[in-house]
Design a protein around this motif. Structure first.
Motif, PDB file in Angstrom:
ATOM      1  N   MET A  20       0.842  -1.195   0.000  1.00 34.27           N
ATOM      2  CA  MET A  20       0.000   0.000   0.000  1.00 34.27           C
ATOM      3  C   MET A  20       0.875   1.241   0.000  1.00 34.27           C
ATOM      4  SD  MET A  20      -3.044   1.153  -0.134  1.00 34.27           S
ATOM      5  CE  MET A  20      -3.638   2.854  -0.097  1.00 34.27           C
ATOM      6  N   ASP A  21       0.606   2.124  -0.960  1.00 38.18           N
ATOM      7  CA  ASP A  21       1.362   3.378  -1.090  1.00 38.18           C
ATOM      8  C   ASP A  21       0.561   4.509  -0.461  1.00 38.18           C
ATOM      9  OD1 ASP A  21       2.870   5.557  -1.897  1.00 38.18           O
ATOM     10  OD2 ASP A  21       2.092   5.528  -3.955  1.00 38.18           O
ATOM     11  N   SER A  22       1.128   5.174   0.537  1.00 36.99           N
ATOM     12  CA  SER A  22       0.414   6.247   1.245  1.00 36.99           C
ATOM     13  C   SER A  22       0.712   7.640   0.704  1.00 36.99           C
ATOM     14  CB  SER A  22       0.764   6.205   2.743  1.00 36.99           C
ATOM     15  OG  SER A  22       2.107   6.618   2.962  1.00 36.99           O
ATOM     16  N   ILE A  27       5.243   3.575  -4.821  1.00 40.34           N
ATOM     17  CA  ILE A  27       5.950   2.548  -4.052  1.00 40.34           C
ATOM     18  C   ILE A  27       5.269   2.383  -2.702  1.00 40.34           C
ATOM     19  CG2 ILE A  27       8.141   1.930  -2.945  1.00 40.34           C
ATOM     20  CD1 ILE A  27       9.527   3.619  -5.140  1.00 40.34           C
ATOM     21  N   GLY A  28       4.927   1.173  -2.353  1.00 44.75           N
ATOM     22  CA  GLY A  28       4.340   0.910  -1.047  1.00 44.75           C
ATOM     23  C   GLY A  28       5.276   1.344   0.066  1.00 44.75           C
ATOM     24  N   ASP A  29       4.720   1.611   1.267  1.00 44.93           N
ATOM     25  CA  ASP A  29       5.541   2.158   2.340  1.00 44.93           C
ATOM     26  C   ASP A  29       4.981   1.770   3.708  1.00 44.93           C
ATOM     27  OD1 ASP A  29       3.353   4.022   2.676  1.00 44.93           O
ATOM     28  OD2 ASP A  29       4.229   5.213   1.060  1.00 44.93           O
ATOM     29  N   LEU A  30       5.693   2.158   4.743  1.00 50.75           N
ATOM     30  CA  LEU A  30       5.323   1.774   6.112  1.00 50.75           C
ATOM     31  C   LEU A  30       3.987   2.394   6.528  1.00 50.75           C
ATOM     32  CD1 LEU A  30       8.792   2.013   7.876  1.00 50.75           C
ATOM     33  CD2 LEU A  30       7.607  -0.055   7.123  1.00 50.75           C
ATOM     34  N   ASN A  31       3.764   3.637   6.154  1.00 52.97           N
ATOM     35  CA  ASN A  31       2.490   4.261   6.510  1.00 52.97           C
ATOM     36  C   ASN A  31       1.326   3.614   5.757  1.00 52.97           C
ATOM     37  OD1 ASN A  31       3.442   6.081   8.442  1.00 52.97           O
ATOM     38  ND2 ASN A  31       4.043   7.572   6.887  1.00 52.97           N
ATOM     39  N   GLY A  32       1.613   3.083   4.590  1.00 53.40           N
ATOM     40  CA  GLY A  32       0.591   2.333   3.869  1.00 53.40           C
ATOM     41  C   GLY A  32       0.206   1.062   4.614  1.00 53.40           C
ATOM     42  N   ILE A  33       1.202   0.375   5.169  1.00 50.69           N
ATOM     43  CA  ILE A  33       0.920  -0.810   5.979  1.00 50.69           C
ATOM     44  C   ILE A  33       0.089  -0.424   7.198  1.00 50.69           C
ATOM     45  CG2 ILE A  33       1.939  -2.713   7.304  1.00 50.69           C
ATOM     46  CD1 ILE A  33       4.458  -2.369   5.497  1.00 50.69           C
ATOM     47  N   LEU A  34       0.473   0.678   7.825  1.00 48.60           N
ATOM     48  CA  LEU A  34      -0.252   1.181   8.998  1.00 48.60           C
ATOM     49  C   LEU A  34      -1.737   1.379   8.678  1.00 48.60           C
ATOM     50  CD1 LEU A  34       0.055   2.289  11.954  1.00 48.60           C
ATOM     51  CD2 LEU A  34       0.391   4.539  10.911  1.00 48.60           C
ATOM     52  N   GLY A 436      -0.364   7.396  -7.699  1.00 48.69           N
ATOM     53  CA  GLY A 436       0.662   7.723  -8.680  1.00 48.69           C
ATOM     54  C   GLY A 436       0.808   6.620  -9.716  1.00 48.69           C
ATOM     55  N   SER A 437       2.001   6.495 -10.262  1.00 50.15           N
ATOM     56  CA  SER A 437       2.310   5.433 -11.226  1.00 50.15           C
ATOM     57  C   SER A 437       3.010   4.306 -10.495  1.00 50.15           C
ATOM     58  CB  SER A 437       3.216   5.973 -12.341  1.00 50.15           C
ATOM     59  OG  SER A 437       2.558   6.997 -13.061  1.00 50.15           O
TER      60      SER A 437
END
Length: 559
Positions: A20-22, A27-34, A436-437
């Motif tokens: 999950m991209d926040s 690019i997925g990231d830690l806040n996306g996981i959150l 985004g892309s």
């Protein structure tokens, strides 16, 4: 059998880049996981395994680490990680980190110092050798194709890289290096992480002869695996890790171990061995590979799959523990591989889930597996991102003489990027993964297969997984029962029992798209039976003896 929280857990693997991209950078990231922790909590998983989130130049998507104690810039910051860890713990879940200590990135400070001079104090942190009559020190092939050695002009020697040339292997013979690794592991455990998945950990001990490997048919390089898989000091090193670090914390450990046998796994996971809790083995993943390994097809039968899984079930019974998985970031999607990702996608995904989760061991779910996500068929090699896929395409086409069509067909079936397409959250643009892309294209079937739809459908694959996890928490027999295979020669049905105290489980799984009749031992029919779960209706008492429907599964509790 000793009871442990990690035996009773269900692990969910998150591949951060694709989850999950926040912030809209693709690019997925830690806040996306959150943002998605409530989803994982609803599913019922206990442990989240994070693929590497450390600082990395991303030659191998984070498995090339340049700083073990920093977070990859695209993923966020150390503060973001600490926030995620707290939020996970607040929900009663745990986090298992990926530990990559067979190699680092060539951009790690250790390697920069190591290659600066033959006299540098960190020279021996890596494996350096002079050439052999103007060639590489030996003929070993890299896992990612080509030579496993790279020449360094600055010091006129070669360094070993069993993977990418940007992933130089660490020299575990060096005690100072080992102490640095133990210090780093302790640093993470003191932060509160709950365990480690250890990447190719059975590669860390190399046979110091560095002899040439056997060259198989149509191969350019030799197979060095007898000299670096399960090497001479591997148990000494793992026991030292346990003594110096792991034994001081209540954590979960699993070692990724290509080429491991059940006999070796008993040593790695044995109750009094003080090494690891479980291993990832690959025998059931290697089915169907031909002369070119996973890229070429060979015939396989259901009886082969049953034989392999049964060997591991009985081989570790009572002295060791199994990890149970169909998917991970390195494997194609199981519903496309062992199921039917067309007409019977939903039925076969549920059947495969029940078949695995009712075995003895700790189940691992890979992101999207609970939705029945499928392989992707990108039209062009330019749409792929995985270094192994790209290198293999080059070798198969230009060295082995394969046609581009044959090569792309193999990539569609087995590429690691099948698992790495973005998580399909909803039917909006880019499947809700990013505004985004995306760093890699989304599977075009996301409008049909996505989490929002699955969550709102009580008969979905998601809710089937949720029910399986709930049953595991309710019935000890699912965790601790002894395994026994039924119908070993049946090429349609995988059937087995589990026994614990005075109860039995009966598991029936049809791996074919036709009806499958069966007969059972009379002893089983004498029990009172309750159907716990199935994918063609879940209620009822008594064992139904009519043929199994296409990809049907039935699980009964017998008393």
């Amino acid at each position: 059998m000793e009871k442990s929280w990690w035996k009773e857990a269900v692990v969910y693997q998150v591949y951060p880049r694709s989850f999950m991209d926040s912030d809209g950078d693709g690019i997925g990231d830690l806040n996306g996981i959150l943002q998605k922790l409530d989803y994982l909590q609803e599913l019922g998983v206990n442990v989240i395994w994070l693929s590497p989130v450390y600082q990395s130049p991303n030659d191998d998507n984070g498995y090339d680490i340049s700083d073990y104690q920093s977070i990859m810039t695209e993923f966020g910051t150390l503060a973001d990680f600490e926030l995620l860890l707290r939020a996970v713990h607040e929900r009663g879940m745990k986090i298992m980190m990926d530990l990559v200590v067979n190699h680092t990135s060539d951009e790690h400070s250790w390697f920069k110092e190591s290659r600066s001079s033959k006299d540098d104090p960190k020279r021996d942190y890596y494996i350096w050798k002079p050439g052999n009559q103007g060639k590489e020190p030996n003929n070993w092939e890299s896992v990612f194709k080509g030579s496993a050695w790279e020449y360094d002009e600055g010091t006129s020697e070669y360094y070993l890289h069993l993977f990418s040339k940007k992933q130089p292997d660490l020299n575990w013979e060096n005690r100072k290096l080992r102490e640095e690794i133990y210090s780093m592991m302790t640093w993470w455990l003191e932060k509160g992480v709950d365990g480690f998945r250890m990447d190719v950990i059975n590669f860390i001990s190399k046979d110091q002869s560095y002899s040439d490997g056997h060259i198989y048919h149509q191969k350019q390089y030799g197979d060095g695996s007898p000299y670096f898989m399960n090497g001479p000091r591997i148990h000494e090193f793992l026991q030292e890790i346990n003594q110096q670090v792991l034994s001081r914390y209540d954590v979960m450990t699993v070692g990724e171990m290509p080429g491991v046998s059940t006999e070796e796994a008993q040593l790695y996971t044995g109750r009094n061995r003080d090494e690891l809790h479980m291993v990832f083995q690959f025998e059931h993943m290697d089915l169907g590979g031909g002369p070119e390994g996973k890229w070429s097809d060979a015939d396989w039968k259901l009886s082969d799959l049953k034989r392999i899984l049964s060997k591991w079930q009985t081989g570790l019974e009572g002295n060791g523990w199994n990890s149970l998985y169909w998917n991970n970031h390195d494997q194609p999607r199981v519903v496309s591989r062992y199921g039917n990702d067309g007409r019977y996608r939903i039925e076969s995904a549920k059947m495969l889930a029940a078949c695995l989760h009712m075995l003895q061991g700790t189940p691992y779910i890979y992101q999207g597996e609970e939705l029945g996500m499928t392989n992707v068929t990108f039209a062009s090699i330019d749409e792929y991102r995985d270094i192994e896929t790209l290198n293999s395409y080059d070798e198969l086409v230009h060295f082995n003489g394969w046609s581009k069509e044959r090569t792309m067909s193999a990539i569609h079936a087995r590429s690691r990027d099948n698992a790495r397409t973005p998580m399909q959250w909803n039917d909006s643009r880019n499947a809700g993964f990013t505004k985004g892309s995306p760093w890699i294209k989304v599977n075009p079937n996301f409008r049909e297969i996505h989490a929002e739809k699955a969550y709102n459908d009580p008969d979905s694959i998601f809710h089937f997984y949720k029910r399986l996890i709930s049953l595991r928490k309710e019935y000890e027999i699912i965790v601790y029962g002894r395994y026994e295979l039924l119908l070993p020669d049946d090429e349609r049905i995988f059937a087995y029992t589990r026994a614990f105290k005075k109860e039995k489980l009966l598991v029936l799984c049809n791996f074919k798209e036709e009806h499958a009749p069966f007969s059972l031992p009379s002893e089983l029919l004498s029990h009172t039976a309750t159907k716990l779960i199935g994918n063609y209706g879940q209620e009822g008492t008594g064992i139904a003896l009519e043929p199994l429907c296409p990809y049907e599964c039935r699980v009964y509790l017998l008393k």
